[in-house]
Motif scaffolding. Structure first.
Motif, PDB file in Angstrom:
ATOM      1  N   ALA A 245       0.757  -1.099  -0.177  1.00 32.83           N
ATOM      2  CA  ALA A 245      -0.199  -0.023   0.123  1.00 32.83           C
ATOM      3  C   ALA A 245       0.900   1.299  -0.189  1.00 32.83           C
ATOM      4  N   GLY A 246       1.960   1.006   0.443  1.00 31.55           N
ATOM      5  CA  GLY A 246       2.800   2.283   0.135  1.00 31.55           C
ATOM      6  C   GLY A 246       2.597   3.476   1.028  1.00 31.55           C
ATOM      7  N   GLU A 247       2.489   4.401   0.668  1.00 35.41           N
ATOM      8  CA  GLU A 247       2.205   5.759   1.686  1.00 35.41           C
ATOM      9  C   GLU A 247       0.796   6.133   1.458  1.00 35.41           C
ATOM     10  N   ASP A 248      -0.162   5.179   1.070  1.00 39.57           N
ATOM     11  CA  ASP A 248      -1.747   5.341   0.883  1.00 39.57           C
ATOM     12  C   ASP A 248      -2.260   4.850   2.324  1.00 39.57           C
ATOM     13  N   THR A 249      -2.482   5.742   3.016  1.00 45.68           N
ATOM     14  CA  THR A 249      -2.807   5.729   4.382  1.00 45.68           C
ATOM     15  C   THR A 249      -4.113   4.719   4.634  1.00 45.68           C
ATOM     16  N   GLU A 250      -4.996   5.055   4.015  1.00 40.34           N
ATOM     17  CA  GLU A 250      -6.353   4.388   3.694  1.00 40.34           C
ATOM     18  C   GLU A 250      -6.072   2.739   3.524  1.00 40.34           C
ATOM     19  N   GLU A 251      -5.318   2.762   2.582  1.00 43.62           N
ATOM     20  CA  GLU A 251      -4.922   1.437   2.047  1.00 43.62           C
ATOM     21  C   GLU A 251      -4.268   0.452   3.001  1.00 43.62           C
ATOM     22  N   VAL A 252      -3.622   1.284   3.506  1.00 41.49           N
ATOM     23  CA  VAL A 252      -2.534   0.680   4.698  1.00 41.49           C
ATOM     24  C   VAL A 252      -3.511   0.372   5.915  1.00 41.49           C
ATOM     25  N   LYS A 253      -4.516   1.283   6.176  1.00 36.69           N
ATOM     26  CA  LYS A 253      -5.228   1.075   7.352  1.00 36.69           C
ATOM     27  C   LYS A 253      -6.236  -0.270   7.223  1.00 36.69           C
ATOM     28  N   SER A 254      -6.690  -0.358   5.740  1.00 36.38           N
ATOM     29  CA  SER A 254      -7.472  -1.327   5.434  1.00 36.38           C
ATOM     30  C   SER A 254      -6.705  -2.807   5.430  1.00 36.38           C
ATOM     31  N   ALA A 255      -5.613  -2.744   5.025  1.00 34.78           N
ATOM     32  CA  ALA A 255      -4.715  -3.919   4.950  1.00 34.78           C
ATOM     33  C   ALA A 255      -4.488  -4.425   6.270  1.00 34.78           C
ATOM     34  N   VAL A 256      -4.293  -3.397   7.345  1.00 34.40           N
ATOM     35  CA  VAL A 256      -4.108  -3.775   8.713  1.00 34.40           C
ATOM     36  C   VAL A 256      -5.214  -4.442   9.208  1.00 34.40           C
ATOM     37  N   SER A 257      -6.313  -3.888   9.007  1.00 36.45           N
ATOM     38  CA  SER A 257      -7.549  -4.355   9.576  1.00 36.45           C
ATOM     39  C   SER A 257      -7.674  -5.915   9.106  1.00 36.45           C
ATOM     40  N   GLN A 258      -7.582  -6.234   7.511  1.00 38.38           N
ATOM     41  CA  GLN A 258      -7.709  -7.384   7.238  1.00 38.38           C
ATOM     42  C   GLN A 258      -6.689  -8.421   7.457  1.00 38.38           C
ATOM     43  N   THR A 259      -5.547  -7.840   7.694  1.00 40.10           N
ATOM     44  CA  THR A 259      -4.526  -8.618   8.252  1.00 40.10           C
ATOM     45  C   THR A 259      -4.688  -9.414  10.041  1.00 40.10           C
ATOM     46  N   GLU A 260      -5.435  -8.262  10.664  1.00 43.37           N
ATOM     47  CA  GLU A 260      -5.825  -8.614  12.015  1.00 43.37           C
ATOM     48  C   GLU A 260      -6.843  -9.704  11.920  1.00 43.37           C
ATOM     49  N   HIS A 261      -7.895  -9.659  11.267  1.00 47.03           N
ATOM     50  CA  HIS A 261      -8.835 -10.437  11.088  1.00 47.03           C
ATOM     51  C   HIS A 261      -8.493 -12.002  10.376  1.00 47.03           C
ATOM     52  N   ALA A 262      -7.433 -12.052   9.543  1.00 44.13           N
ATOM     53  CA  ALA A 262      -6.921 -13.113   8.965  1.00 44.13           C
ATOM     54  C   ALA A 262      -5.811 -13.829  10.206  1.00 44.13           C
ATOM     55  N   VAL A 263      -5.423 -13.126  11.029  1.00 38.82           N
ATOM     56  CA  VAL A 263      -4.256 -13.677  12.195  1.00 38.82           C
ATOM     57  C   VAL A 263      -5.314 -14.236  13.052  1.00 38.82           C
ATOM     58  N   GLN A 264      -6.404 -13.834  13.445  1.00 37.54           N
ATOM     59  CA  GLN A 264      -7.537 -14.179  14.600  1.00 37.54           C
ATOM     60  C   GLN A 264      -8.132 -15.648  13.847  1.00 37.54           C
ATOM     61  N   GLU A 265      -8.156 -15.594  12.436  1.00 37.25           N
ATOM     62  CA  GLU A 265      -8.881 -16.777  11.903  1.00 37.25           C
ATOM     63  C   GLU A 265      -7.568 -18.024  12.056  1.00 37.25           C
ATOM     64  N   ALA A 266      -6.463 -17.671  11.902  1.00 40.53           N
ATOM     65  CA  ALA A 266      -5.383 -18.587  11.885  1.00 40.53           C
ATOM     66  C   ALA A 266      -5.216 -19.086  13.289  1.00 40.53           C
ATOM     67  N   GLN A 267      -5.167 -17.932  14.028  1.00 37.94           N
ATOM     68  CA  GLN A 267      -4.777 -18.267  15.666  1.00 37.94           C
ATOM     69  C   GLN A 267      -6.027 -19.413  16.115  1.00 37.94           C
ATOM     70  N   LYS A 268      -7.392 -19.048  15.620  1.00 35.08           N
ATOM     71  CA  LYS A 268      -8.431 -19.883  15.976  1.00 35.08           C
ATOM     72  C   LYS A 268      -8.131 -21.314  15.400  1.00 35.08           C
ATOM     73  N   ALA A 269      -7.902 -21.510  14.107  1.00 30.61           N
ATOM     74  CA  ALA A 269      -7.599 -22.899  13.421  1.00 30.61           C
ATOM     75  C   ALA A 269      -6.537 -23.504  14.256  1.00 30.61           C
ATOM     76  N   ILE A 270      -5.410 -22.652  14.461  1.00 29.79           N
ATOM     77  CA  ILE A 270      -4.042 -23.250  15.049  1.00 29.79           C
ATOM     78  C   ILE A 270      -4.542 -23.859  16.511  1.00 29.79           C
ATOM     79  N   GLY A 271      -5.472 -23.238  17.204  1.00 31.04           N
ATOM     80  CA  GLY A 271      -5.996 -23.687  18.659  1.00 31.04           C
ATOM     81  C   GLY A 271      -7.063 -24.768  18.602  1.00 31.04           C
ATOM     82  N   GLU A 272      -7.912 -24.937  17.369  1.00 31.78           N
ATOM     83  CA  GLU A 272      -8.690 -25.944  17.294  1.00 31.78           C
ATOM     84  C   GLU A 272      -7.893 -27.396  16.924  1.00 31.78           C
ATOM     85  N   ALA A 273      -6.968 -27.016  16.119  1.00 31.18           N
ATOM     86  CA  ALA A 273      -6.122 -28.183  15.838  1.00 31.18           C
ATOM     87  C   ALA A 273      -5.481 -28.809  16.727  1.00 31.18           C
ATOM     88  N   ARG A 274      -4.662 -27.929  17.616  1.00 34.70           N
ATOM     89  CA  ARG A 274      -3.959 -28.308  18.913  1.00 34.70           C
ATOM     90  C   ARG A 274      -5.129 -29.247  19.700  1.00 34.70           C
TER      91      ARG A 274
END
Length: 386
Positions: free
Chosen positions: A195-224
């Motif tokens: 996203a470079g210097e595009d603040t809005e794009e960066v914020k959107s990417a951060v939010s999407q990443t946080e959601h993806a991290v939560q889903e990944a952590q949930k999947a790891i927890g269930e598998a464990r």
């Protein structure tokens, strides 16, 4: 003697063995025999030995034949069926030999001399056979127990491995899902940089990443949770082979989850990292607003100093201008360094790293001024000497 019961007409110092009349004046009775007590006892012993010896010989011979037959049948003592069939063949000979030995010991009472010696030899013979039969029976029973246990363990291992095969597909599916979720989070995080210097794009990417991290952590927890439960259940497998196989397979999946967790952990702070980078960029911009003019002052001071080195039109006024340029640049650079030091006290993470880099850059300008001052002193000394 007024009473005579029997009479023998032979002339001998000892009672003759035959020719006895009973009554004394009757006819000779061939059935009457007189022998010495020792001879009589020996005759009784020989008669007893003849009877018991035949019985002992019969018992030991039968036991020997049974032993030979069993040893040929059981082979390497690994077949449970042949071992099971062998025991009933050999076991009856134990009681037969015991009975024969018992009769021999009863017949041995009160016997001495040569008879006792012969009976002792018979006893040794029958005891040796007893030992051989008992040892073979013990070997057969132990081998049978081991063979049956081994056969049972093979059956149990087949059962355990079948149970493991029912577990593994779901275990692998959950592990693969967790790995895929982590990869998705990693790819999403790369959008922040893209996203470079595009603040809005960066914020959107951060939010999407946080959601993806939560889903990944949930999947790891269930598998464990699933793997831990299955590992606990497979520890109750009866077979060593089943437990070892389950431990190997499930531990491999646990290791994959751990690798996925290690890859995911840095992404958990993506928002904090984003905020720290924003703070770092802001702090860097504030410093650069002051550092850039200061560096320009250093460049001017260096140019003025270079003019002194030529020696052309070197006047007091030119010297004072050069000194003033160095003084101005020095004050400006020192002011920037103080500003950076103040900013670093309140900074954290990436901001500290960026401020440290700018601080080194400012110190580089400071070192340039030291060199410039040294050149100016040399030029002043030349002017004074001239």
């Amino acid at each position: 003697g007024t009473q005579v019961w029997s009479h023998n007409g032979a002339e001998s110092q000892t009672p003759p063995p035959s020719g006895w009349k009973i009554p004394w004046d009757g006819a000779v009775r061939p059935s009457i025999s007189v022998v010495l007590k020792a001879q009589y006892e020996m005759a009784l012993v020989q008669e007893t030995l003849k009877g018991i010896g035949g019985e002992i010989n019969e018992a030991t011979t039968a036991a020997k034949q049974a032993l030979d037959q069993i040893q040929a049948t059981v082979g390497d003592y690994s077949n449970p069926e042949s071992l099971k069939a062998a025991e009933p063949v050999l076991a009856p000979h134990v009681s037969t030999l015991n009975e024969a030995l018992k009769k021999l010991m009863e017949a041995q009472r009160g016997v001495s001399g040569e008879g006792a010696k012969q009976m002792a030899q018979m006893g040794s013979q029958i005891r040796a056979m007893q030992t051989g039969v008992n040892n073979e029976l013990t070997k057969i029973r132990n081998a049978r127990a081991n063979a049956e246990h081994s056969a049972r363990m093979k059956e149990v291992e087949v059962k355990d491995l079948a149970a493991l095969q029912e577990i593994m597909p779901e275990a692998e599916q959950k592990t693969n899902l967790a790995e895929d979720c982590v990869e998705k989070a990693v790819i999403t995080a790369e959008m922040i940089t893209a996203a470079g210097e595009d603040t809005e794009e960066v914020k959107s990417a951060v939010s999407q990443t946080e959601h993806a991290v939560q889903e990944a952590q949930k999947a790891i927890g269930e598998a464990r949770i699933f793997l831990n439960a299955k590992q606990a259940s497979t520890r109750r497998f009866e077979s060593d082979g089943g437990r070892a196989k389950a431990n190997t397979d499930l531990s491999r999946l646990q290791n994959l989850l751990q690798e996925a967790q290690t890859k995911l952990n840095p992404l958990k702070t993506v928002r904090q990292d984003f905020l720290q980078r924003q703070a770092a960029r802001k702090a860097s911009a504030e410093v650069m607003e002051k550092l850039t003019p200061a560096e320009l002052d250093v460049d001017r001071a260096e140019e003025a100093s270079n003019m002194l080195q030529t020696g052309k039109d070197l006047t007091k006024e030119v010297m004072e201008q050069a000194e003033q340029a160095v003084a101005t640049a020095t004050e400006h650079v020192n002011s920037v360094l103080r500003f950076i030091e103040q900013k670093k006290k309140a900074a954290t993470g990436f901001a500290v790293e960026e401020l440290t880099k700018l601080e080194e850059r400012a110190k580089g300008s400071q070192q340039r001024l030291v060199t410039i001052k040294s050149s100016q002193r040399a030029a002043e000394e030349r002017m004074t000497s001239e």
